[in-house]
Design an enzyme around this catalytic site. Structure first.
Site, PDB file in Angstrom:
ATOM      1  N   ASN A   1       0.875  -1.167   0.000  1.00 20.43           N
ATOM      2  CA  ASN A   1       0.000   0.000   0.000  1.00 20.43           C
ATOM      3  C   ASN A   1       0.913   1.218   0.000  1.00 20.43           C
ATOM      4  O   ASN A   1       1.488   1.571   1.024  1.00 20.43           O
ATOM      5  CB  ASN A   1      -0.895  -0.011   1.249  1.00 20.43           C
ATOM      6  CG  ASN A   1      -1.686   1.282   1.384  1.00 20.43           C
ATOM      7  OD1 ASN A   1      -1.826   2.036   0.420  1.00 20.43           O
ATOM      8  ND2 ASN A   1      -2.190   1.551   2.582  1.00 20.43           N
ATOM      9  N   TRP A   2       1.048   1.810  -1.170  1.00 20.85           N
ATOM     10  CA  TRP A   2       1.991   2.936  -1.300  1.00 20.85           C
ATOM     11  C   TRP A   2       1.459   4.212  -0.652  1.00 20.85           C
ATOM     12  O   TRP A   2       2.181   5.202  -0.557  1.00 20.85           O
ATOM     13  CB  TRP A   2       2.282   3.203  -2.783  1.00 20.85           C
ATOM     14  CG  TRP A   2       3.086   2.146  -3.479  1.00 20.85           C
ATOM     15  CD1 TRP A   2       3.423   0.902  -3.000  1.00 20.85           C
ATOM     16  CD2 TRP A   2       3.669   2.240  -4.780  1.00 20.85           C
ATOM     17  NE1 TRP A   2       4.169   0.219  -3.931  1.00 20.85           N
ATOM     18  CE2 TRP A   2       4.341   1.023  -5.032  1.00 20.85           C
ATOM     19  CE3 TRP A   2       3.681   3.225  -5.763  1.00 20.85           C
ATOM     20  CZ2 TRP A   2       5.018   0.771  -6.223  1.00 20.85           C
ATOM     21  CZ3 TRP A   2       4.352   2.986  -6.956  1.00 20.85           C
ATOM     22  CH2 TRP A   2       5.019   1.771  -7.180  1.00 20.85           C
ATOM     23  N   LYS A   3       0.195   4.215  -0.263  1.00 17.58           N
ATOM     24  CA  LYS A   3      -0.436   5.411   0.319  1.00 17.58           C
ATOM     25  C   LYS A   3      -0.222   6.614  -0.620  1.00 17.58           C
ATOM     26  O   LYS A   3      -0.221   6.432  -1.828  1.00 17.58           O
ATOM     27  CB  LYS A   3       0.104   5.679   1.731  1.00 17.58           C
ATOM     28  CG  LYS A   3       0.086   4.422   2.607  1.00 17.58           C
ATOM     29  CD  LYS A   3       0.286   4.720   4.057  1.00 17.58           C
ATOM     30  CE  LYS A   3       0.492   3.417   4.818  1.00 17.58           C
ATOM     31  NZ  LYS A   3       0.049   3.459   6.185  1.00 17.58           N
TER      32      LYS A   3
ATOM     33  N   HIS B   1      -9.464   0.939   4.400  1.00 13.26           N
ATOM     34  CA  HIS B   1      -8.208   1.129   5.130  1.00 13.26           C
ATOM     35  C   HIS B   1      -8.468   2.054   6.323  1.00 13.26           C
ATOM     36  O   HIS B   1      -9.276   2.982   6.233  1.00 13.26           O
ATOM     37  CB  HIS B   1      -7.149   1.735   4.206  1.00 13.26           C
ATOM     38  CG  HIS B   1      -5.793   1.716   4.813  1.00 13.26           C
ATOM     39  ND1 HIS B   1      -5.374   2.688   5.696  1.00 13.26           N
ATOM     40  CD2 HIS B   1      -4.769   0.836   4.722  1.00 13.26           C
ATOM     41  CE1 HIS B   1      -4.147   2.398   6.104  1.00 13.26           C
ATOM     42  NE2 HIS B   1      -3.756   1.282   5.525  1.00 13.26           N
TER      43      HIS B   1
ATOM     44  N   GLU C   1      -6.893   4.450   7.498  1.00 11.91           N
ATOM     45  CA  GLU C   1      -6.683   5.886   7.231  1.00 11.91           C
ATOM     46  C   GLU C   1      -7.904   6.480   6.528  1.00 11.91           C
ATOM     47  O   GLU C   1      -8.243   7.652   6.739  1.00 11.91           O
ATOM     48  CB  GLU C   1      -5.393   6.085   6.413  1.00 11.91           C
ATOM     49  CG  GLU C   1      -4.162   5.902   7.299  1.00 11.91           C
ATOM     50  CD  GLU C   1      -2.927   5.402   6.584  1.00 11.91           C
ATOM     51  OE1 GLU C   1      -2.839   5.518   5.353  1.00 11.91           O
ATOM     52  OE2 GLU C   1      -2.030   4.879   7.285  1.00 11.91           O
TER      53      GLU C   1
ATOM     54  N   GLU D   1      -5.781  -5.443  10.119  1.00 14.23           N
ATOM     55  CA  GLU D   1      -4.807  -4.383  10.377  1.00 14.23           C
ATOM     56  C   GLU D   1      -5.164  -3.662  11.681  1.00 14.23           C
ATOM     57  O   GLU D   1      -5.988  -2.734  11.675  1.00 14.23           O
ATOM     58  CB  GLU D   1      -4.814  -3.364   9.233  1.00 14.23           C
ATOM     59  CG  GLU D   1      -4.401  -3.947   7.903  1.00 14.23           C
ATOM     60  CD  GLU D   1      -3.702  -2.909   7.050  1.00 14.23           C
ATOM     61  OE1 GLU D   1      -2.567  -3.163   6.642  1.00 14.23           O
ATOM     62  OE2 GLU D   1      -4.277  -1.831   6.817  1.00 14.23           O
TER      63      GLU D   1
ATOM     64  N   GLY E   1       1.791   2.047  10.592  1.00 16.52           N
ATOM     65  CA  GLY E   1       2.693   3.192  10.463  1.00 16.52           C
ATOM     66  C   GLY E   1       3.333   3.616  11.774  1.00 16.52           C
ATOM     67  O   GLY E   1       3.918   4.691  11.868  1.00 16.52           O
TER      68      GLY E   1
ATOM     69  N   SER F   1       2.970  -2.427  10.234  1.00 15.55           N
ATOM     70  CA  SER F   1       4.421  -2.408  10.471  1.00 15.55           C
ATOM     71  C   SER F   1       5.093  -3.746  10.167  1.00 15.55           C
ATOM     72  O   SER F   1       6.067  -4.135  10.819  1.00 15.55           O
ATOM     73  CB  SER F   1       4.729  -1.947  11.905  1.00 15.55           C
ATOM     74  OG  SER F   1       4.235  -0.631  12.102  1.00 15.55           O
TER      75      SER F   1
ATOM     76  N   GLY G   1       2.667  -1.205   4.240  1.00 12.81           N
ATOM     77  CA  GLY G   1       2.729   0.225   3.941  1.00 12.81           C
ATOM     78  C   GLY G   1       4.166   0.672   3.726  1.00 12.81           C
ATOM     79  O   GLY G   1       4.744   0.528   2.648  1.00 12.81           O
ATOM     80  N   GLY G   2       4.775   1.191   4.785  1.00 13.03           N
ATOM     81  CA  GLY G   2       6.115   1.780   4.699  1.00 13.03           C
ATOM     82  C   GLY G   2       7.138   0.916   3.981  1.00 13.03           C
ATOM     83  O   GLY G   2       7.891   1.408   3.126  1.00 13.03           O
TER      84      GLY G   2
HETATM   85  C1  PEP Z   1      -0.924  -0.106   5.696  1.00  9.90           C
HETATM   86  O1  PEP Z   1      -0.872   1.023   5.234  1.00  9.90           O
HETATM   87  O2  PEP Z   1      -1.833  -0.869   5.388  1.00  9.90           O
HETATM   88  C2  PEP Z   1       0.129  -0.529   6.616  1.00  9.90           C
HETATM   89  C3  PEP Z   1       0.071  -1.721   7.154  1.00  9.90           C
HETATM   90  O3  PEP Z   1       1.139   0.390   6.853  1.00  9.90           O
HETATM   91  P1  PEP Z   1       2.537   0.090   7.606  1.00  9.90           P
HETATM   92  O4  PEP Z   1       3.070  -1.199   7.036  1.00  9.90           O
HETATM   93  O5  PEP Z   1       3.394   1.258   7.298  1.00  9.90           O
HETATM   94  O6  PEP Z   1       2.229  -0.074   9.059  1.00  9.90           O
END
Ligand code: PEP
Length: 255
Positions: free
Chosen positions: A13-15, A98, A100, A170, A176, A216, A237-238
């Site tokens: 997930n590049w956000k 998601h 966010e 999640e 994040g 994470s 994500g990251g």
């Molecule tokens: C996400 O955006 O779905 C996510 C899991 O982010 P991160 O891996 O950065 O926690």
């Protein structure tokens, strides 16, 4: 439950990161690193990157998705993008619900249900996100929260449509933040989701359901998380923004 009944899916997930040019660079870096993956590899990119990412990934094992869609096909919805539009541009996946979107942009269980329905109708594969806030975990209601989110999202979804749905557990407190759920915590909730799918659709559907963990996940902790019997992949994500980091997670899922 037999893990071999379902493929592992590692989705990035590049956000709100990467311009179209940067997206092409990242996809091109990823291609040689994940070409032998024994799992599905997906990159969910910003809307404006879709075309470039799809072209860059053509003929490879990398699938491209978006990060949200509206439930109507078209109309006066300034700033929104429909599932049909995503399909028309060549997207295969879309992330729905998601945290966010839920916390920052007013998405809720009912809009998540409508977006899920629209995405399935358009022929997209849905990565449906569910997860609890820290306060809910501390209150001991994680399973109830995740069950109700999943149940509402799947209202009206037929058993034969489940092959086009992946559920991503999640925990909001882990996204994040660098705080990962322990492998046991992730597996416990993923198993509770699988038990719910069995209640709603039968054991065969539950056995076939791909349930990811997200929060994470990185090159260092992926192997332990992905080794859990009910963790069938990850939403990343990251760590999806660097080809080498993401490819290490893909490698962990391919073992
Ligand atoms: C996400 O955006 O779905 C996510 C899991 O982010 P991160 O891996 O950065 O926690």
């Amino acid at each position: 439950m037999n893990k071999s009944l379902r493929p592992a899916v590692i989705a990035g997930n590049w956000k709100m990161n990467k311009t179209p040019d940067e997206a092409v660079t990242l996809i091109k870096e990823l291609i040689p690193l994940v070409k032998d993956a024994d799992c599905e590899v997906v990159a969910c990119v910003p809307f404006v990157d879709l075309h470039a990412a799809i072209e860059a990934a053509k003929g490879t094992n990398i699938k491209i998705g978006a990060q949200n869609c509206h439930w109507e096909k078209s109309g006066a919805f300034t700033g929104e993008v429909s599932a049909e539009m995503l399909k028309a541009v060549g997207a295969e996946y879309v992330i729905i619900g998601h945290s966010e979107r839920r916390t920052l942009f007013g998405d809720n269980d009912l809009t998540v249900q409508k977006r899920t329905r629209a995405a399935l109708n358009a022929g997209l594969k849905v990565i449906l996100c569910v997860g609890e806030y820290l306060e809910q975990r501390e209150q001991g209601i994680t399973t109830e929260v995740v069950r109700i989110q999943t149940k509402i999202a799947l209202l009206g979804v037929a058993k034969e449509e489940l092959k086009n749905i992946i559920i991503a557990y999640e925990p909001v407190w882990a996204i994040g933040t660098g705080k990962t759920a322990t492998a046991e915590q992730a597996n416990e909730v993923n198993k509770a989701i699988r038990d719910l799918i069995a209640e709603l659709y039968g054991k065969d559907a539950a056995d076939a359901m791909v349930i990811q963990y997200g929060g994470s996940m990185n090159a260092g902790n992926a192997e332990e998380l992905l080794a859990q019997p009910d963790v069938d992949g990850g939403l990343i994500g990251g760590a999806s923004l660097k080809a080498e980091d993401f490819s290490k997670i893909v490698a962990a899922a391919s073992k």
